[in-house]
Enzyme design. Structure first.
Site, PDB file in Angstrom:
ATOM      1  N   TRP A 359      13.522  19.013   2.517  1.00 53.12           N
ATOM      2  CA  TRP A 359      15.286  18.237   2.241  1.00 53.12           C
ATOM      3  C   TRP A 359      15.879  19.406   2.466  1.00 53.12           C
ATOM      4  CZ3 TRP A 359      18.620  19.424  -2.288  1.00 53.12           C
ATOM      5  CH2 TRP A 359      17.973  21.223  -2.777  1.00 53.12           C
ATOM      6  N   ASP A 360      15.651  20.898   2.985  1.00 52.04           N
ATOM      7  CA  ASP A 360      16.741  21.262   3.340  1.00 52.04           C
ATOM      8  C   ASP A 360      17.494  21.059   4.721  1.00 52.04           C
ATOM      9  OD1 ASP A 360      15.046  22.286   1.769  1.00 52.04           O
ATOM     10  OD2 ASP A 360      14.992  23.903   3.283  1.00 52.04           O
ATOM     11  N   GLU A 490      13.082  24.628  -8.756  1.00 50.93           N
ATOM     12  CA  GLU A 490      11.468  25.103  -8.943  1.00 50.93           C
ATOM     13  C   GLU A 490      10.997  25.990  -9.976  1.00 50.93           C
ATOM     14  OE1 GLU A 490      10.781  25.358  -4.769  1.00 50.93           O
ATOM     15  OE2 GLU A 490      10.326  23.882  -4.228  1.00 50.93           O
ATOM     16  N   LYS A 601      16.624  28.881 -10.433  1.00 50.55           N
ATOM     17  CA  LYS A 601      16.057  29.350  -9.086  1.00 50.55           C
ATOM     18  C   LYS A 601      16.674  29.749  -7.944  1.00 50.55           C
ATOM     19  CE  LYS A 601      12.874  28.771  -5.613  1.00 50.55           C
ATOM     20  NZ  LYS A 601      11.380  28.394  -4.829  1.00 50.55           N
ATOM     21  N   GLN A 602      18.028  27.887  -8.036  1.00 47.12           N
ATOM     22  CA  GLN A 602      18.572  27.795  -7.101  1.00 47.12           C
ATOM     23  C   GLN A 602      19.573  26.580  -8.105  1.00 47.12           C
ATOM     24  OE1 GLN A 602      15.845  26.013  -5.116  1.00 47.12           O
ATOM     25  NE2 GLN A 602      17.143  25.222  -3.869  1.00 47.12           N
TER      26      GLN A 602
HETATM   27  C1  BGC Z   1      13.133  26.136  -2.527  1.00 45.79           C
HETATM   28  C2  BGC Z   1      12.894  24.977  -2.016  1.00 45.79           C
HETATM   29  C3  BGC Z   1      13.428  24.678  -0.115  1.00 45.79           C
HETATM   30  C4  BGC Z   1      12.190  25.056  -0.039  1.00 45.79           C
HETATM   31  C5  BGC Z   1      11.875  25.312   1.325  1.00 45.79           C
HETATM   32  C6  BGC Z   1      11.851  26.533  -1.583  1.00 45.79           C
HETATM   33  O1  BGC Z   1      11.641  28.481  -2.131  1.00 45.79           O
HETATM   34  O2  BGC Z   1      13.377  26.170  -3.678  1.00 45.79           O
HETATM   35  O3  BGC Z   1      14.293  23.424  -2.264  1.00 45.79           O
HETATM   36  O4  BGC Z   1      13.191  23.335   0.017  1.00 45.79           O
HETATM   37  O5  BGC Z   1      12.273  26.716  -0.287  1.00 45.79           O
HETATM   38  O6  BGC Z   1      13.495  25.812   2.239  1.00 45.79           O
END
Ligand code: BGC
Length: 772
Positions: A359-360, A490, A601-602
């Site tokens: 999804w990035d 996550e 985490k984000q």
């Molecule tokens: C992130 C995801 C991301 C993936 C690839 C993961 O660490 O939590 O949001 O899509 O990395 O960059």
């Protein structure tokens, strides 16, 4: 955090060899041209710490899944970007000793990635175990003008002796992925041959049982040799073994006399040519560039690339280096010419993360490609998803959805899911929302609503069908709810009603309804889409409307903030300040402890505010930012950039700057201790957003530019260009004011600090402020 890379505006410099960080430097100094790329490995042998990596866009292998407890619905394979033929290799042998930086004494060493010129340069002086001293200088690049061509210009000079030097430039298919699930080699040899100063190798990926097409890859090399500045004819002897071919020659060089090897390489693969023609294509390509001076062409091509993409920051060299580093890697990873390709989270810089599309791409990369390069690039990224629509519908079916409901994969190469951690594969469904959002983003920015008619509406309807089946009606709440999901954060899995996911689901339904109304104006297109999808408009949209009006969006009345998920307030709410010495928690805590903690985490709720900012007032932004920011550990590279944009909007310039440094120098300074695995390519687009959307305060609404800039305290100035529907605009912000230059003939309207301004073609507008 490391601090061994020198600060410089245009270059990434390692001065003196840092063997312990070599894998980090190899990642940082990776090269690419959209079609292929490789890590910054040495040409000669190296037995020290190294991750050797060459990659070709679109070439991959379905590695058998490795998982403890198999869950129905998992994909059978995990797609790997595979390490492919090493074409940079050159062995040097002196008196029977093979030059190896891991074994000899390094007297002098300098390595530099020149971002303005697009090449990697290295200089070193070595003392071999036999006491002989040599100098090596090399310049290497992946050609931008001829994207099947790689170029190595390599010099070796005896320093303290006259003698015979044996040199073997080679092509080697004996390569492996460090992250292969079963330690397998993925390549088999098809053929090899040599003809004078040229040699060729063709390999093919191994048989697989997943029905995935195999890839053929052919590589050819062409050598020219000089001694002391003069072309030199040499006798090449072919050395070969399984999946390996080299051309050996020996030259007697006097002290200080330089032997120069120019190795031009052509790389072709079966995504573009029939396997039987690949070697001939390599020959053709080598002949085509035989008389070209590739280095000046490369420099000129990179200069042109930078013209409208560069961001200039005065007064802060490390910030300047940071942003250029990010832009450089984005530009060399994805050029957008081929809608079959996408942007891998590691690009051509490492193997970690299977698959290339997350999804990035939609959430982070599209905005960069929209503003910084031609619109066709972003469009191709959207078309990529349309091309995978049938597979997304099949993926939905596999998980029990019906009637054309599409669930796009979390990670993919060819449209099929290849991720297998249940809490992500089945639950991180917010990815579907980002794909819908990107369609909106593209049309809002470019004004190209015809995209809906051609491709976009089919994707939107299919995603909306998924949301309408994924929700449940809660008799208890008398609301629709979304159970068992993982949001962008996550560090919480299998939660109920992740605010971000619920919000983007409802938003998708609303936007799909708007899109239907738009496309309906073109009766013919609409009829085709309805027919293709068996769309029962009245019945399906009635349900969507009901969900829109009745979705549960968790909210805390006391704090007046959105809740990341239903149970969030049951957690012990602590600030990250309290766990400073435990960070990064993903390396220091058990997973169980992480899941029970409040640490994020984000960006999650904040990701939603970032996407849908106009739906909320400034106070709402502030309350949510102040609530969530102190609990965010930013252990995803995708996080700090969103916080920079929001902090800038809220006037929290110090926080914004702190987050900017973290995102822009994430890899350069190895903040998360993982740069050795490869760079965080997709988050680099986030760095760009930090500057342009954050400090630049740039938004485009319905094709119109809006600016609300704010300058970090230590910056003297910031300037950048953005491409709009009809105009190319340069925006300069400094301590005295703001200058907006319209670099196009056409008049433009824009808003600056909410003031409406009309600017004639090729004109500029200056706003004098004391503290811009
Ligand atoms: C992130 C995801 C991301 C993936 C690839 C993961 O660490 O939590 O949001 O899509 O990395 O960059």
């Amino acid at each position: 955090m490391k601090n061994y890379i020198k600060h410089d505006e245009w270059r990434v410099i390692e001065s003196g060899f840092h063997a312990e960080y070599n894998e980090i430097t190899e990642s940082l100094m990776s090269l690419g041209n959209g079609k292929m790329g490789h890590r910054g490995n040495f040409e000669e042998r190296y037995t020290g710490k190294t991750l050797q990596g060459n990659y070709v866009a679109g070439v991959w292998f379905p590695d058998k899944t490795r998982v403890g407890w198999w869950k129905n619905g998992y994909p059978d394979y995990f797609a790997k970007v595979i390490n492919s033929v090493n074409w940079i290799g050159i062995d040097i042998e002196i008196d029977g000793e093979i030059v190896d930086l891991g074994k000899c004494e390094i007297l002098d060493f300098y390595r530099e990635l020149h971002m303005q010129h697009g090449h990697l340069m290295r200089f070193c002086k070595l003392r071999l175990q036999n006491g002989k001293e040599i100098r090596i200088e090399s310049i290497r690049f992946c050609s931008i003008t001829h994207d099947e061509i790689g170029h190595v210009d390599y010099e070796v000079t005896p320093v303290n002796f006259d003698g015979l030097i044996k040199i073997t430039p080679y092509l080697d298919g004996n390569v492996q992925n460090r992250d292969a699930n079963y330690d397998e080699h993925f390549w088999e040899e098809i053929s090899k041959k040599s003809e004078g100063k040229r040699a060729f190798l063709q390999v093919k990926t191994k048989e697989n049982k997943f029905g995935v097409d195999r890839f053929d890859l052919a590589v050819g090399m062409d050598l020219s040799i000089c001694l002391g500045g003069h072309a030199r004819e040499v006798d090449f002897e072919t050395v070969q073994s399984e999946k390996y071919i080299g051309l050996t020659f020996s030259v007697f060089a006097q002290k200080s006399q330089t032997i120069r090897i120019v190795k031009k390489v052509a790389v072709h693969n079966s995504t573009n040519f029939f396997p039987d023609y690949l070697l001939a294509e390599c020959e053709k390509s080598l002949t085509n560039v035989a008389d070209l001076q590739m280095l000046p062409l490369q420099r000129a091509a990179w200069k042109a690339k930078w013209e409208n993409c560069d961001i200039k920051i005065e007064g802060d060299e490390s910030a300047q280096q940071g942003i250029r580093f990010n832009i450089f890697h984005l530009l060399q990873t994805y050029t957008g010419q081929d809608a079959r390709l996408n942007i891998g989270p590691k690009g051509f810089t490492g193997e970690k993360y299977g698959g290339v599309t997350y999804w990035d791409t939609e959430a982070y990369c599209i905005p960069f490609y929209l503003s910084a390069v031609d619109f066709s690039v972003a469009r191709n990224l959207l078309v990529y998803r349309h091309n995978h629509l049938q597979k997304a519908i099949l993926n939905g079916q596999k998980l029990g959805f019906s009637k054309g409901a599409a669930l796009y994969p979390m990670v993919t190469m060819n449209g099929e899911e290849c991720h297998n951690e249940w809490e992500i594969t089945f639950e991180e469904i917010h990815r579907n929302g980002a794909i819908a959002y990107a369609i909106y983003d593209y049309i809002n920015y470019t004004g190209d609503a015809s995209y809906l008619n051609q491709f976009g509406l089919e994707v939107l309807i299919s995603i909306s069908r998924f949301w309408s089946q994924r929700i449940t009606f809660s008799e208890n709440l008398k609301k629709y709810v979304m159970l068992g999901v993982t949001g962008p954060n996550e560090y919480e899995n299998n939660v109920n009603n992740n605010w971000y996911t619920n919000y983007i689901a409802v938003w998708t339904l609303k936007y799909t309804l708007e899109a239907i109304a738009l496309v309906k104006a073109e009766q013919e297109d609409y009829r085709r889409i309805v027919g293709n999808l068996n769309f029962e408009e009245a019945e399906e949209t009635e349900r969507w409307n009901e969900i829109i009006g009745n979705m549960h969006l968790p909210y805390d009345e006391n704090r007046e903030v959105f809740l990341q998920q239903d149970g969030f307030l049951d957690k012990e709410l602590l600030s990250v300040e309290r766990i400073r010495q435990h960070r990064p928690i993903n390396q220091n805590w058990s997973w169980d402890r992480i899941l029970r903690s409040c640490f994020i985490k984000q960006a999650d709720v904040l990701q939603g505010l970032f996407f849908f900012e106009d739906d909320f007032d400034q106070e709402t932004h502030l309350r949510n930012f102040d609530f969530y920011e102190p609990m965010t550990v930013h252990e995803s590279s995708l996080s700090p950039c969103v916080h920079t944009v929001l902090a800038s909007k809220l006037g929290k310039i110090e926080k914004a700057y702190e987050m900017y440094v973290r995102t822009s120098r994430l890899d350069l300074d190895d903040y998360n201790n993982d740069t050795e695995d490869g760079l965080h390519i997709t988050s680099m687009a986030g760095t760009w957003m930090s500057v342009v959307k954050g400090f630049g305060g740039m938004r485009v609404k319905n094709t119109k530019l809006h600016l609300n800039p704010i300058l970090p305290k230590n910056w003297e100035s910031l300037s950048f260009r953005v491409g709009l529907k009809d105009n190319l605009v340069e925006i300069g912000i400094n301590r005295e004011g703001i200058i907006v230059k319209n670099l196009s003939e056409k008049e433009m309207e824009f808003s600056l600090f909410d003031k409406e301004i009309t600017l004639a073609g090729m004109d500029e507008f200056v706003l004098h402020t004391e503290a811009a």
